[in-house]
Design an enzyme around this catalytic site. Structure first.
Site, short mmCIF file in Angstrom:
data_model
loop_
_atom_site.label_atom_id
_atom_site.label_comp_id
_atom_site.label_asym_id
_atom_site.label_seq_id
_atom_site.Cartn_x
_atom_site.Cartn_y
_atom_site.Cartn_z
N ASP A 1 61.73 23.71 8.09
CA ASP A 1 62.41 24.06 9.33
C ASP A 1 61.74 23.35 10.50
O ASP A 1 60.60 22.88 10.37
CB ASP A 1 62.41 25.57 9.55
CG ASP A 1 61.00 26.13 9.73
OD1 ASP A 1 60.16 25.89 8.84
OD2 ASP A 1 60.74 26.78 10.76
N GLU B 1 58.94 28.71 9.33
CA GLU B 1 57.59 28.77 9.88
C GLU B 1 57.59 28.78 11.40
O GLU B 1 56.79 29.48 12.03
CB GLU B 1 56.78 27.57 9.37
CG GLU B 1 55.29 27.62 9.69
CD GLU B 1 54.93 26.99 11.03
OE1 GLU B 1 53.80 27.20 11.50
OE2 GLU B 1 55.81 26.31 11.62
#
Length: 449
Positions: A90, A152
């Site tokens: 991500d 994250e």
């Protein structure tokens, strides 16, 4: 090593092409953004891992959390160690696209670098893992365990998962590839992360604002009280004045003052605050920043005594200091001030984040020193980071006997989280060489004991 380097050089173009393909996907796992790109990035990473020889690929699914990709390659023999590889697929939002010189999610090559959101943080490091496995045709001299996170940047329920399920993360060493070099061309191991705490300081003195001409001078001004409290947090030289906060001289590598000034964007003529070397101010000592202030704006200011004010403080603490203890010390210091006799209300804002201090005397660290020196052609440096990575502490708690190595393809000038993020192709190449060389050196040193 010559053969290994030749193999990496031969596949570098393909690795760069795959990095561009992955960067083109806006995998932003923040509320309000579409989930489909995150799924698309997940699926592409799975395909890359499968092609690199990873087996038993699965998705760990937790509530309100993008899937965590897991998988493994068995050790080649019973005496070989297992290395856990971490990264995340991500990315941060692009921010103000007007500040970009390229289109954030259209990776663009400029002067030996690939530009795009997430290209450095952290998609380049996923490609490093893939490339290091390909260098051995999917049969590295160590066992491999994959843990690639999908949320994250925003945070998720996964942060605490490893500590509660240690068997799923069994390994002898970990490569946390969410870091990089202190400067391009200087191999760097990050050996410490500062902890983080936040508090809210509030002052309430009047029922409502009162005319400054009629009441100013005797009526307690909440903003003035708050400013006196904030000023007491540092001494005249800019060092944190809160007793009990741990600070030590930094003995590792770091930036020169000139590099730091350029990276921080410090205006000409502005001094740095604090004393001691930069490392002790940035990494092995406390720092307190006023990150928010609620008070009347200048544009809307009235001629009135301010009845209430508040500030948000962010404090970074020594990697080995308990952040809960540091937060308590900060709160007690503020509550004991009472500027002009006025009490302050101080509350914690969110849970403290623990720092991390690596043990650097093990077999994996010796192998990493050898590998990074081979890849970058010079002695590496030990550096630290002011930010915290909560998952590192959870992984450390899950596998307390495993050595944790933090390195990767980023560098301190890559502008992660900012506009014009980029990764240097040369750093990507050397990071792949370093990780592949680490597998070889670690397997040999582990075998010798």
């Amino acid at each position: 090593m010559d053969e290994l380097t030749t193999r990496v050089d031969g596949m570098l173009d393909d690795l760069c092409a795959e990095l561009r393909r992955l960067t083109r996907i806006p995998s932003i796992a923040f509320p309000g953004y579409p989930p489909e790109p995150v799924t698309e990035a997940h699926d592409l990473v799975v395909d890359l891992l499968r092609d690199a020889g990873v087996r038993d690929i699965a998705a760990l699914r937790l509530p309100d959390t993008s899937p965590v990709i897991t998988g493994h390659i068995p050790p080649p023999h019973p005496d070989a160690p297992t290395v856990l590889l971490y990264g995340h697929y991500d990315v941060q939002p692009a921010g103000d696209e007007a500040l970009w010189t390229t289109t954030p999610f259209e990776p663009t090559d400029v002067d030996g670098a690939i530009h795009g959101r997430g290209v450095a943080d952290d998609k380049s490091n996923l490609i490093v893992h893939v490339g290091a496995l390909r260098a051995f045709d999917g049969r590295p001299p160590v066992g491999i365990r994959i843990v690639f996170e999908g949320q994250e940047e925003y945070g998720s329920d996964f942060d605490d998962y490893p500590q509660a399920h240690p068997d799923e993360f069994a390994c002898d060493a970990m490569v946390i590839a969410d870091m990089g070099n202190i400067r391009p061309g200087t191999g760097t191991l990050t050996v410490a992360l500062r902890g983080v705490v936040e508090v809210i300081v509030e002052v309430h003195t009047l029922e409502e604002a009162r005319h400054s001409g009629n009441f100013g001078g005797a009526a307690p001004d909440a903003l003035l009280v708050l400013l006196h409290a904030l000023a007491a947090l540092h001494d005249a030289k800019g060092d944190v004045a809160v007793p009990g906060l741990r600070r030590e001289q930094w003995g590792g590598g770091g930036w020169s003052e000139e590099e730091f000034r350029r990276l921080a964007g410090i205006r000409d003529g502005m001094p740095l605050i604090g004393t001691g070397n930069l490392g002790s101010r940035l990494w092995s000592g406390p720092a307190i920043t006023v990150t928010g202030l609620d008070a009347p704006s200048v544009e809307r200011a009235a001629s009135a005594v301010v009845p209430s004010a508040r500030a948000k403080l962010n404090m970074r603490c020594h990697p080995a200091q308990d952040p809960a203890e540091a937060q308590r010390l900060l709160i007690e210091f503020l509550e004991g001030l009472r500027p002009f006799g006025v009490p302050l209300t101080v509350t914690q804002a969110g849970a403290p984040g623990s720092g991390f201090a690596a043990a650097t005397d093990g077999v994996a660290y010796a192998a990493a020193h050898e590998a990074l020196r081979t890849a970058w052609g010079e002695d590496l440096v030990h550096a630290a980071a002011g930010g915290s990575i909560p998952l590192v502490n959870s992984l450390a708690a899950a596998q307390p006997g495993a050595e944790i190595l933090l390195f990767g393809a980023q560098d301190s000038m890559c502008n992660l989280h900012g506009p014009n993020e980029r990764v240097l192709v040369s750093e990507l190449r050397d990071a792949v060489v370093a990780e592949a060389a680490f597998f070889t050196a670690y397997a040999e040193r582990f075998r010798r004991g």
